[in-house]
Design a protein around this motif. Structure first.
Motif, mmCIF file in Angstrom:
data_model
loop_
_atom_site.group_PDB
_atom_site.id
_atom_site.type_symbol
_atom_site.label_atom_id
_atom_site.label_comp_id
_atom_site.label_asym_id
_atom_site.label_seq_id
_atom_site.Cartn_x
_atom_site.Cartn_y
_atom_site.Cartn_z
ATOM 1 N N UNK A 49 -73.311 48.586 16.959
ATOM 2 C CA UNK A 49 -74.644 49.176 17.120
ATOM 3 C C UNK A 49 -75.711 48.098 16.965
ATOM 4 N N UNK A 50 -75.463 47.119 16.089
ATOM 5 C CA UNK A 50 -76.401 46.011 15.967
ATOM 6 C C UNK A 50 -76.441 45.147 17.206
ATOM 7 N N UNK A 51 -75.271 44.921 17.808
ATOM 8 C CA UNK A 51 -75.210 44.086 18.997
ATOM 9 C C UNK A 51 -75.921 44.735 20.180
ATOM 10 N N UNK A 52 -75.754 46.044 20.353
ATOM 11 C CA UNK A 52 -76.467 46.736 21.426
ATOM 12 C C UNK A 52 -77.969 46.694 21.195
ATOM 13 N N UNK A 53 -78.378 46.834 19.951
ATOM 14 C CA UNK A 53 -79.800 46.749 19.632
ATOM 15 C C UNK A 53 -80.336 45.356 19.935
ATOM 16 N N UNK A 54 -79.541 44.329 19.641
ATOM 17 C CA UNK A 54 -79.963 42.974 19.957
ATOM 18 C C UNK A 54 -80.081 42.762 21.462
ATOM 19 N N UNK A 55 -79.052 43.192 22.204
ATOM 20 C CA UNK A 55 -79.051 42.975 23.649
ATOM 21 C C UNK A 55 -80.258 43.618 24.318
ATOM 22 N N UNK A 56 -80.565 44.874 23.948
ATOM 23 C CA UNK A 56 -81.601 45.614 24.662
ATOM 24 C C UNK A 56 -82.993 45.413 24.076
ATOM 25 N N UNK A 57 -83.116 45.501 22.777
ATOM 26 C CA UNK A 57 -84.465 45.460 22.191
ATOM 27 C C UNK A 57 -84.932 44.049 21.872
ATOM 28 N N UNK A 58 -84.061 43.241 21.315
ATOM 29 C CA UNK A 58 -84.481 41.887 20.933
ATOM 30 C C UNK A 58 -84.539 40.975 22.156
ATOM 31 N N UNK A 59 -83.459 40.952 22.935
ATOM 32 C CA UNK A 59 -83.411 40.001 24.059
ATOM 33 C C UNK A 59 -84.114 40.537 25.297
ATOM 34 N N UNK A 60 -83.763 41.754 25.745
ATOM 35 C CA UNK A 60 -84.319 42.254 27.009
ATOM 36 C C UNK A 60 -85.780 42.661 26.846
ATOM 37 N N UNK A 61 -86.058 43.646 25.997
ATOM 38 C CA UNK A 61 -87.421 44.133 25.831
ATOM 39 C C UNK A 61 -88.313 43.073 25.189
ATOM 40 N N UNK A 62 -87.808 42.433 24.140
ATOM 41 C CA UNK A 62 -88.649 41.492 23.404
ATOM 42 C C UNK A 62 -88.671 40.087 23.939
ATOM 43 N N UNK A 63 -87.662 39.733 24.755
ATOM 44 C CA UNK A 63 -87.600 38.381 25.271
ATOM 45 C C UNK A 63 -87.389 37.343 24.184
ATOM 46 N N UNK A 64 -86.787 37.725 23.065
ATOM 47 C CA UNK A 64 -86.597 36.813 21.932
ATOM 48 C C UNK A 64 -85.274 36.047 22.056
ATOM 49 N N UNK A 65 -85.171 35.015 21.282
ATOM 50 C CA UNK A 65 -83.942 34.230 21.234
ATOM 51 C C UNK A 65 -82.814 35.069 20.622
#
Length: 429
Positions: A49-65
């Protein structure tokens, strides 16, 4: 927009609190153990669940590293079957908890800064809602894993409410068109869209899910021993799997007992039967002289308001579920007695369509006319046309964020570790 951000943040926190409850309830040995080959170790679900949150919210939506790009493949559900996951170099409990905490901090920072009307993925906070629903779905999966574990009880909850009104018999649903699916539910997933008109002939549907008492009558009548009630595939599976009763049932004198979350007690006769596969539901329906409802019939019974002709969000109306409406969200650890939620009934008088048990339908899983992938094919499209049957309505382990009148679940017809039950229907003649 501020209110939407607060709502999203609250839903994210509510899901994470449930994840923590389910993973903190067991020791590290139980957290990394595989309790069944058809389920993942709880620690895999936690990091996933953390990895999916990272993929979609941190990387895709947020454009973060990336936080941990090196673990993406380990937590890709399509690359590793559940039975193989314990052999992977998974994050241990301490590292998994630290990882999901890091991701959450970054995701909340993204929520604070991103525009929630910037593009389709963000309209109405959809990307965040998708992740909330994903986590709540895995929480229900983890709850099912808890049901399969052995040992002393580790989860606790108050008993579900007793019946408040008598509910029995069938309800006539008049024939005619209704609107199935949705174009307006902001967090609806792609398989719930688009809204479309379906003309459903008149039919009768059980006013409540099939109870343990009714199902026990099927067993006592030799239902598991008579192939006439089973489809060819169903009978073959019944023999191969050695099915003789719902999962977790065992003989107890002249009756039945079941073990739920580490506690064994007599089967409650007025609760909806749970942990039956599609083939068992199909056989019971044939024995009762009925059939399983189609998915369209189920949704019409759940949403259609004959007085206005419109489709509601829920059987009781458009307002979000409250405890008086339905048994949802792991508030209880069992289905409630039939008749426990009169405030949740449909306009026609069909009860407990939402919560308690997922209800098998006769329909296979497919896209609606005009279906469009959003935001990725692996959520729905890759499952269309496979050996899946649709379930509707949610269970006592389903959160309200992942349950509504249009929500669609699907699974193989042999599965019964899920919180699955059913109700019957028949043509109106």
């Amino acid at each position: 927009m501020k209110d939407l951000r607060l709502t999203v943040a609250a839903e994210m926190e509510r899901a994470r609190a449930r994840t923590a409850l389910l993973t903190d309830a067991v020791d590290e040995t139980d957290l990394v153990r595989q309790h069944s080959t058809i389920m993942s170790p709880l620690v895999w679900d936690l990091a996933h669940v953390g990895n999916q949150e990272e993929l979609w919210l941190v990387r895709d939506v947020g454009g973060r590293e990336p936080v941990r790009r090196d673990i993406d493949e380990l937590y890709d559900a399509f690359k590793h079957p559940r039975r193989d996951r314990p052999a992977l170099p998974l994050l241990g409990p301490e590292d998994a908890r630290a990882y999901v905490g890091q991701v959450r901090d970054k995701a909340l920072d993204v929520l604070d800064h991103v525009r929630l009307d910037d593009r389709p993925l963000l309209n109405g906070g959809f990307a965040f809602g998708m992740i909330v629903q994903h986590e709540q779905q895995h929480d229900e999966t983890m709850l099912a894993t808890h049901q399969l574990r052995t040992g002393a009880p580790v989860l606790d909850a108050p008993a579900p409410p007793p019946a408040r009104v008598p509910v029995d018999g069938e309800v006539l649903v008049p024939g005619g068109p209704f609107t199935m699916g949705t174009d307006t539910e902001p967090w609806a997933l792609d398989n719930e869209r688009p809204a479309h008109t379906v003309d459903v002939p008149a039919f009768l549907i059980d006013a409540a899910p099939v109870t343990n008492a009714r199902y026990a009558e099927f067993i006592a009548a030799g239902g598991y021993d008579d192939p006439q009630w089973w489809s060819e595939r169903g009978w073959a599976h019944r023999q191969e799997a050695g099915l003789t009763a719902p999962m977790h049932w065992q003989r107890d004198g002249d009756g039945w007992a079941y073990t739920r979350f580490g506690r064994t007690e007599r089967v409650h006769p007025d609760e909806p039967v749970v942990h039956v596969c599609w083939f068992e539901a199909e056989a019971y329906a044939a024995w009762a002289g009925k059939r399983l409802p189609t998915e369209a019939e189920w949704e019409k019974a759940a949403r259609h308001d004959p007085a206005t002709g419109r489709s509601r969000r829920y059987p009781w109306g458009d307002e979000a579920p409250e405890p008086r409406h339905a048994n949802l969200g792991q508030r209880h650890l069992a289905p409630a007695a039939v008749g426990a939620y009169p405030d949740g009934a449909s306009p026609l008088g069909v009860h407990q369509l939402i919560g308690d048990v997922w209800e098998w339908t006769s329909s296979g899983f497919h896209g609606y006319p005009g279906f469009a992938v959003f935001p990725y094919a692996e959520y729905s499209q890759v499952f269309f046309g496979g050996d899946y049957k649709v379930l509707r309505g949610g269970s006592f382990g389903t959160d309200a964020a992942a349950c509504r009148g249009t929500f669609r679940n699907w699974d193989h017809p042999i599965r019964r570790q899920i919180f699955s039950g059913f109700r019957c229907a028949r043509d109106a003649v």
